[in-house]
Design a protein around this motif. Structure first.
Motif, short mmCIF file in Angstrom:
data_model
loop_
_atom_site.label_atom_id
_atom_site.label_comp_id
_atom_site.label_asym_id
_atom_site.label_seq_id
_atom_site.Cartn_x
_atom_site.Cartn_y
_atom_site.Cartn_z
N VAL A 175 1.14 -11.12 -30.52
CA VAL A 175 1.22 -11.28 -29.07
C VAL A 175 0.42 -10.19 -28.37
O VAL A 175 -0.17 -10.42 -27.30
N GLU A 176 0.34 -9.02 -28.96
CA GLU A 176 -0.48 -7.94 -28.38
C GLU A 176 -1.95 -8.35 -28.36
O GLU A 176 -2.65 -8.17 -27.36
N ARG A 177 -2.40 -8.92 -29.47
CA ARG A 177 -3.80 -9.33 -29.55
C ARG A 177 -4.09 -10.51 -28.63
O ARG A 177 -5.12 -10.56 -27.94
N VAL A 178 -3.18 -11.46 -28.58
CA VAL A 178 -3.36 -12.64 -27.73
C VAL A 178 -3.40 -12.25 -26.26
O VAL A 178 -4.20 -12.79 -25.47
N ALA A 179 -2.54 -11.32 -25.86
CA ALA A 179 -2.49 -10.92 -24.45
C ALA A 179 -3.78 -10.26 -23.99
O ALA A 179 -4.11 -10.28 -22.80
N ALA A 180 -4.50 -9.67 -24.91
CA ALA A 180 -5.76 -9.02 -24.53
C ALA A 180 -6.81 -10.04 -24.10
O ALA A 180 -7.66 -9.74 -23.25
N ALA A 181 -6.75 -11.25 -24.66
CA ALA A 181 -7.74 -12.29 -24.32
C ALA A 181 -7.12 -13.66 -24.58
O ALA A 181 -7.47 -14.33 -25.55
N PRO A 182 -6.18 -14.09 -23.75
CA PRO A 182 -5.51 -15.38 -23.98
C PRO A 182 -6.48 -16.55 -23.85
O PRO A 182 -7.31 -16.57 -22.93
N PRO A 183 -6.42 -17.51 -24.77
CA PRO A 183 -7.32 -18.66 -24.68
C PRO A 183 -6.98 -19.55 -23.49
O PRO A 183 -5.86 -19.52 -22.98
N HIS A 213 12.14 -14.42 -22.47
CA HIS A 213 10.77 -14.83 -22.77
C HIS A 213 9.83 -14.64 -21.58
O HIS A 213 8.61 -14.59 -21.77
N ARG A 214 10.39 -14.54 -20.39
CA ARG A 214 9.53 -14.48 -19.19
C ARG A 214 8.62 -13.26 -19.16
O ARG A 214 7.44 -13.38 -18.81
N ALA A 224 3.24 -11.00 -19.22
CA ALA A 224 2.31 -10.00 -19.76
C ALA A 224 1.05 -10.67 -20.32
O ALA A 224 -0.05 -10.14 -20.19
N ILE A 225 1.21 -11.85 -20.92
CA ILE A 225 0.04 -12.59 -21.40
C ILE A 225 -0.79 -13.06 -20.21
O ILE A 225 -2.02 -12.96 -20.21
N GLU A 226 -0.11 -13.53 -19.16
CA GLU A 226 -0.81 -14.01 -17.97
C GLU A 226 -1.62 -12.89 -17.32
O GLU A 226 -2.75 -13.11 -16.86
N THR A 227 -1.06 -11.69 -17.28
CA THR A 227 -1.75 -10.55 -16.64
C THR A 227 -2.62 -9.77 -17.62
O THR A 227 -3.18 -8.73 -17.26
N ARG A 228 -2.71 -10.25 -18.84
CA ARG A 228 -3.55 -9.62 -19.87
C ARG A 228 -3.16 -8.16 -20.09
O ARG A 228 -4.02 -7.27 -20.08
N ASP A 229 -1.90 -7.97 -20.33
CA ASP A 229 -1.35 -6.62 -20.56
C ASP A 229 -0.81 -6.56 -21.99
O ASP A 229 0.36 -6.87 -22.23
N PRO A 230 -1.63 -6.18 -22.96
CA PRO A 230 -1.20 -6.19 -24.37
C PRO A 230 0.02 -5.31 -24.64
O PRO A 230 0.92 -5.71 -25.40
N ALA A 273 3.56 -6.76 -26.11
CA ALA A 273 4.15 -6.29 -27.37
C ALA A 273 5.54 -5.74 -27.14
O ALA A 273 6.47 -6.00 -27.92
N ARG A 274 5.71 -4.96 -26.08
CA ARG A 274 7.02 -4.37 -25.77
C ARG A 274 8.06 -5.45 -25.47
O ARG A 274 9.19 -5.40 -25.97
N ALA A 275 7.67 -6.46 -24.68
CA ALA A 275 8.62 -7.52 -24.33
C ALA A 275 9.00 -8.36 -25.54
O ALA A 275 10.17 -8.74 -25.70
#
Length: 242
Positions: free
Chosen positions: A101-109, A187-188, A193-199, A203-205
């Motif tokens: 999830v940390e990696r995905v949040a950095a650049a979500p498809p 889950h929110r 965090a994925i929406e705001t691109r905050d890895p 990860a923390r959530a």
């Protein structure tokens, strides 16, 4: 003739073994198959309207995940995991899901965030209706979306197998400080965090959600299977380390 435990399989493009495994998982989730009871693989094949070969293959797969225990020349039993097994499952999920999830949040498809919010809406609707079966299906799809976005299908499949181990324990942990709506709410922050691109926040959530769920389920199984005599926090620290 005995009453069928599970309904016959419908048409599907999936292999028969895949369909049988899915039917057994559904039977566990809905309570049609209960932990400890002995089931005949032959009767299950008759109930599902398939030959014995795909039933044997499906049971071997599920035995590898720890979801069922095979008894030679007798059948199989659904296995309810003990406190240590639950802790081990969540330790592995933490090791696998948090980095993804940390990696995905950095650049979500493209499309991922919309798909995640759609699952959140479905989870909330199921929670409001008290439909735990539907809730759990959307919970798993949300996690699957994130894992598949990480680009490693084997990893996503491994997490699905881990979820199989604890599938029959349910999602709500009712009576232990949260209900289905509270599970959805956990889950929110992951999705935001994925929406705001905050890895880091993602990860923390995810870690907080998995640790909270894991600890609650370990406590639950300790009460059910060990009469509440085990030091659960010490067990969690020994297996997970936090």
């Amino acid at each position: 003739m005995s009453t069928p435990v599970l309904p016959p399989l419908g048409g599907s493009a999936r292999s028969l073994a895949d369909q049988v495994a899915a039917a057994i998982r559904d039977g566990v989730r809905t309570g049609a198959l209960v932990p400890g009871a002995l089931y005949s693989a032959y009767q299950l094949a008759d109930d599902l309207g398939v030959s014995r070969s795909p039933v044997r293959e499906a049971l071997l797969r599920l035995a590898e995940t720890g979801m069922v225990v095979l008894e030679r020349n007798r059948g199989f039993r659904v296995h309810r995991p003990g406190p240590r097994e639950v802790a081990e499952v969540f330790h592995l999920r933490l090791l696998l899901e948090v980095p993804v999830v940390e990696r995905v949040a950095a650049a979500p498809p493209a499309g991922l965030v919309d798909a995640l919010y759609e699952e959140l809406r479905a989870m909330s609707a199921a929670a409001a209706a008290g439909d735990e079966t539907t809730f759990m299906a959307h919970d798993q799809r949300l996690h699957d979306h994130v894992l598949l976005a990480g680009g490693n299908r084997r990893l996503a499949s491994s997490v699905a197998h881990l979820r199989d181990v604890t599938r029959l324990l349910g999602a709500s942990t009712v009576g232990q400080s949260r209900d289905l709506a509270a599970v959805a709410d956990e889950h929110r922050p992951v999705v935001r965090a994925i929406e705001t691109r905050d890895p880091d926040a993602a990860a923390r959530a995810m870690r907080e959600h998995l640790v909270h769920t894991g600890r609650l389920l370990v406590h639950q199984e300790n009460e059910v299977l060990a009469d509440g005599t085990r030091d659960v926090e010490a067990l969690w620290a020994e297996v997970v380390g936090d």
